[in-house]
Design a protein around this motif. Structure first.
Motif, PDB file in Angstrom:
ATOM      1  N   LYS A 148     -38.432 -18.935  -1.633  1.00 53.80           N
ATOM      2  CA  LYS A 148     -39.573 -18.278  -2.281  1.00 53.80           C
ATOM      3  C   LYS A 148     -39.125 -16.892  -2.727  1.00 53.80           C
ATOM      4  O   LYS A 148     -39.454 -15.876  -2.110  1.00 53.80           O
ATOM      5  N   SER A 159     -51.366 -20.677  -6.001  1.00 54.99           N
ATOM      6  CA  SER A 159     -50.205 -20.903  -5.144  1.00 54.99           C
ATOM      7  C   SER A 159     -50.077 -22.356  -4.705  1.00 54.99           C
ATOM      8  O   SER A 159     -49.078 -22.731  -4.116  1.00 54.99           O
ATOM      9  N   ASN A 160     -51.054 -23.167  -4.998  1.00 51.01           N
ATOM     10  CA  ASN A 160     -51.009 -24.551  -4.520  1.00 51.01           C
ATOM     11  C   ASN A 160     -50.962 -25.520  -5.701  1.00 51.01           C
ATOM     12  O   ASN A 160     -50.647 -25.131  -6.813  1.00 51.01           O
ATOM     13  N   ASP A 161     -51.317 -26.782  -5.453  1.00 52.44           N
ATOM     14  CA  ASP A 161     -51.173 -27.816  -6.463  1.00 52.44           C
ATOM     15  C   ASP A 161     -51.997 -27.582  -7.725  1.00 52.44           C
ATOM     16  O   ASP A 161     -51.782 -28.250  -8.736  1.00 52.44           O
ATOM     17  N   ALA A 185     -51.607 -33.331  -0.619  1.00 53.05           N
ATOM     18  CA  ALA A 185     -50.938 -32.490  -1.612  1.00 53.05           C
ATOM     19  C   ALA A 185     -49.638 -33.168  -2.005  1.00 53.05           C
ATOM     20  O   ALA A 185     -48.931 -33.693  -1.153  1.00 53.05           O
ATOM     21  N   SER A 186     -49.354 -33.194  -3.286  1.00 51.75           N
ATOM     22  CA  SER A 186     -48.118 -33.819  -3.749  1.00 51.75           C
ATOM     23  C   SER A 186     -46.907 -33.139  -3.111  1.00 51.75           C
ATOM     24  O   SER A 186     -46.838 -31.922  -3.032  1.00 51.75           O
ATOM     25  N   ARG A 191     -49.312 -27.999 -13.565  1.00 46.09           N
ATOM     26  CA  ARG A 191     -48.841 -27.906 -12.178  1.00 46.09           C
ATOM     27  C   ARG A 191     -47.389 -27.427 -12.114  1.00 46.09           C
ATOM     28  O   ARG A 191     -46.805 -27.370 -11.042  1.00 46.09           O
ATOM     29  N   ASN A 232     -43.567 -22.167  -6.212  1.00 46.17           N
ATOM     30  CA  ASN A 232     -43.310 -22.311  -4.786  1.00 46.17           C
ATOM     31  C   ASN A 232     -41.881 -21.842  -4.517  1.00 46.17           C
ATOM     32  O   ASN A 232     -41.640 -20.639  -4.568  1.00 46.17           O
ATOM     33  N   GLU A 243     -41.012 -29.552  -0.650  1.00 51.33           N
ATOM     34  CA  GLU A 243     -41.996 -28.604  -1.177  1.00 51.33           C
ATOM     35  C   GLU A 243     -43.328 -29.304  -1.317  1.00 51.33           C
ATOM     36  O   GLU A 243     -43.411 -30.386  -1.906  1.00 51.33           O
ATOM     37  N   TRP A 244     -44.369 -28.723  -0.759  1.00 51.32           N
ATOM     38  CA  TRP A 244     -45.725 -29.217  -0.988  1.00 51.32           C
ATOM     39  C   TRP A 244     -46.699 -28.069  -0.757  1.00 51.32           C
ATOM     40  O   TRP A 244     -46.398 -27.139  -0.018  1.00 51.32           O
ATOM     41  N   HIS A 245     -47.816 -28.147  -1.408  1.00 55.47           N
ATOM     42  CA  HIS A 245     -48.820 -27.081  -1.305  1.00 55.47           C
ATOM     43  C   HIS A 245     -48.093 -25.736  -1.490  1.00 55.47           C
ATOM     44  O   HIS A 245     -47.453 -25.553  -2.517  1.00 55.47           O
ATOM     45  N   THR A 246     -48.188 -24.841  -0.528  1.00 54.39           N
ATOM     46  CA  THR A 246     -47.401 -23.606  -0.616  1.00 54.39           C
ATOM     47  C   THR A 246     -46.213 -23.662   0.337  1.00 54.39           C
ATOM     48  O   THR A 246     -45.578 -22.645   0.600  1.00 54.39           O
ATOM     49  N   ARG A 247     -45.927 -24.830   0.828  1.00 55.58           N
ATOM     50  CA  ARG A 247     -44.894 -24.958   1.873  1.00 55.58           C
ATOM     51  C   ARG A 247     -43.511 -25.238   1.309  1.00 55.58           C
ATOM     52  O   ARG A 247     -43.374 -25.914   0.290  1.00 55.58           O
TER      53      ARG A 247
END
Lengths: 409, 239
Positions: A340, A271-273, B186-187, A297, A318, B210-214
């Motif tokens: 989302k 779920s992340n980078d 985080a990018s 990614r 995301n 948008e970054w990480h899960t945000r």
């Protein structure tokens, strides 16, 4: 004739299910693809035909459908329930208490989806109570509390994984650290047949695969976390008697389900980078190996999973709807503005639900985002993936459930 | 000639956009957003609209005042949150951080970098050389179906950002920069859209991060310029 067709039961995988049922989270094959045929290719400007919309109570649980009955889980007051509803009207048939309410500032109530199998239905409450009931009457057959019986620990966001029914057993993440991370239960009695793996409770749901003649249960397993760190995870395959056949650490934190590609590759997305990965499973003289083919990614599934179609992965990276080349991991096209969201595939259309209830029908195409229709189906937070069964689309937000007719008139 | 060859190698498609140097691109971009003179005429801003987080939208207000004073008031999950910069330090009232967050306090490193960056009043490319920033043209590519110049912007003592500037409008569509998630880098992708002219300058009324899960969305309803903004808004209360 139609009734006869619908009531013909088939053995799909190892589940007993009706022909056009959606018996569990992510559908008959746990991959986000519906068996429904002959749907509308577009709907009128005014919107599709909504058959009903009912208030059911808070929760993120997915919707399962079989034999004219709709199942989901929800909360009412301080309790969580597994419920059955009439497919034609949305009227509640019965409800079964599945444990105390799980409270969370992002939304209270159940996370896991109901699983339908023959005459039975299984529902996992957020606090780790798995209940089996008669699918028609709601009468409880057995229940098992993972925290009480298997030393399971309720995860930060509650028990969320949807159990997997395979033949006479139910395979489930139980979350006990002392080699009781995952378990196989007798589906008729709830008796624990075996437990394995030192794991904590995660959020991804397992799949069953058949690789070179060996049936395996594939989990994204979760281990104990260091303070203020995401818990380490592995992609792992288990034999039907609970032996760990192979495992591979996967970076980041994965909530989305693993997806089997062809018969020997597995797609996972953190779920992340750290993004997504395609692995290839290999076997030589009974020894298994899993090789990473690529990492990218370009897809970061958060709490909803992707769908594989025509050599491409379609999903929400995301908050960006993304089409990815499955061979290379390269981005093909993207579309923002849906938050989302989530999606399921039915014939050559994706039914896309934005995170705030906007429903889109889009062409399942690698050539670009081609929206056929859009309609505000629900209001507010809508994080639950759509369900398509029996020519109908079932949606829910945090409070309501609706049914939309997709059949050609 | 070298620039032209570079652009061709990097995906420049003749007929879709002009061949520009990095300097020319910056000049076009700054002209497109209204130019330095128009921007210099703005002393304060009050920005209001909806701020979406975790799929819920609530009203927000941002106050800006020269030089780089900033205050962002919003609601998240179940709390009122303030993030601000007083010209020296970033601070917040953030009950999501527990009991300590219910009172004004400095934002911890490196999370504070977000607020410091947001506080910058002017586009960083105005006088970028004097400010110690540097630029490099990376090429031209399509973003969401439209040709965009890619410009690397290295911020002095800050991140190396990639700007995607629309080849027709010369307005920014996307900036890829550093975000932080509880202190971990985080990018971050920041998308800009719905540009409108306000007091002679172009401003985005839609900003998506948008970054990480945000995922955060600003849907701006109103930008008021040169309205009275009290300096006290930016000062961290000690009691």
């Amino acid at each position: 004739m139609k009734t006869a067709l619908v009531t013909v039961c088939l053995l799909m995988g190892s589940m007993v299910l009706a022909q056009d049922a959606w018996p569990q989270y992510r559908g008959p094959h746990r991959n986000g693809v519906s068996n429904t045929k002959n749907i509308l290719k577009s709907w009128p400007e005014s919107g599709p035909k909504q058959l009903w919309k009912v208030s059911i109570g808070t929760g993120f649980s997915s919707i399962s459908v079989m034999d004219g009955m709709v199942y989901t889980m929800f909360a009412d007051g301080e309790r969580e329930y597994l419920g059955s509803f009439d497919e034609k009207t949305g009227k509640e048939n019965w409800r079964l208490d599945v444990g105390a309410l799980f409270k969370d500032s992002f939304g209270d109530g159940p996370r896991s989806g109901p699983v339908l199998d023959g005459d039975m239905v299984f529902g996992l409450g957020s606090n780790g109570e798995l209940h089996a009931a008669n699918r028609k009457t709601g009468k409880e057959i057995w229940k098992l509390s993972f925290p009480e019986s298997l030393n399971g620990k309720v995860a930060r966001w509650g028990y969320s994984s949807t159990p997997l029914v395979d033949g006479d057993r139910i395979i489930v993440e139980t979350g006990g650290v002392d080699k009781r991370g995952i378990s196989a239960l007798d589906k008729k009695t709830g008796k624990v047949l075996w437990s394995a793996y030192n794991g904590e409770t995660g959020y991804a749901s397992p799949i069953v695969i058949n690789f070179k003649g060996q049936k395996q249960y594939v989990f994204v397993t979760t281990k104990q976390a260091e303070p203020n760190r995401a818990p380490p995870q592995e992609l792992a395959g288990f034999s039907t008697d609970g032996k760990l056949l192979w495992s591979k650490p996967i970076p980041g934190f994965t909530v989305a389900m693993p997806i089997l590609v062809d018969s020997d590759k597995i797609f996972v997305s953190a779920s992340n980078d750290d993004g997504c990965r395609l692995f290839q499973l290999k076997e030589t003289d009974g020894k298994y190996d899993i090789e990473e083919l690529w990492a990218s990614r370009n897809m970061k599934n958060h709490f909803n999973s992707s769908v594989v179609y025509k050599g491409h992965v379609f999903g929400f990276s995301n908050a960006t709807l993304t089409c990815l080349n499955l061979e290379t991991g390269e981005k093909v096209w993207t579309k923002r503005g849906l938050g989302k969201g989530s999606l399921v595939l039915v014939e050559d259309r994706f039914m896309v639900l934005s995170d705030k209830g906007r429903l889109l029908m889009i062409e399942a195409s690698i050539d670009g985002f081609n929206q056929i229709n859009a309609w505000q189906a629900l209001e507010g937070k809508s994080w639950t993936e759509p369900t398509v069964a029996d020519g109908k689309l079932f949606l829910r937000n945090l409070q309501e459930m609706s049914c939309i007719d997709l059949r050609k008139s | 000639m070298l620039n032209t060859c570079l652009l061709l190698l990097l995906g420049f498609l003749p007929g879709e956009a002009e061949s520009l140097t990095a300097e020319e691109l910056v000049s076009r971009h700054l002209h497109a957003i209204g130019g330095e003179k128009q921007w210099a005429a703005i002393e304060t801003m009050k920005i209001t609209g909806g701020y979406e987080s975790f799929s819920n939208s609530h009203p927000f207000t941002i106050y800006r005042k020269r030089p780089d004073l900033y205050r962002f008031e919003h609601f998240m999950i179940e709390f009122d949150v303030v993030c601000a910069y007083d010209g020296e330090k970033a601070w917040w009232i953030n009950p999501m951080m527990g009991e300590a967050g219910q009172k004004p306090g400095p934002i911890f490193e490196p999370q504070n970098k977000i607020t410091v960056r947001e506080s910058v009043f002017d586009n960083v490319l105005f006088g970028y050389k004097e400010k110690g920033h540097s630029i490099k043209l990376l090429g031209l590519e399509k973003l969401e179906g439209e040709p965009h110049y890619k410009l690397e912007v290295s911020i002095k003592d800050g991140p190396v950002e990639t700007w995607h500037i629309n080849a027709e409008t010369f307005l920014r569509t996307l900036v890829i920069t550093d975000g932080y998630e509880y202190g971990r880098k985080a990018s971050m992708d920041v998308f800009y859209g719905d540009y409108r002219k306000v007091n002679g300058v172009m401003m985005p009324f839609y900003i998506e991060q948008e970054w990480h899960t945000r995922h955060r969305v600003f849907e701006i309803e109103k930008i008021e310029v040169n309205v009275p903004v009290d300096d006290k808004l930016f000062v961290m209360a000690t009691e």
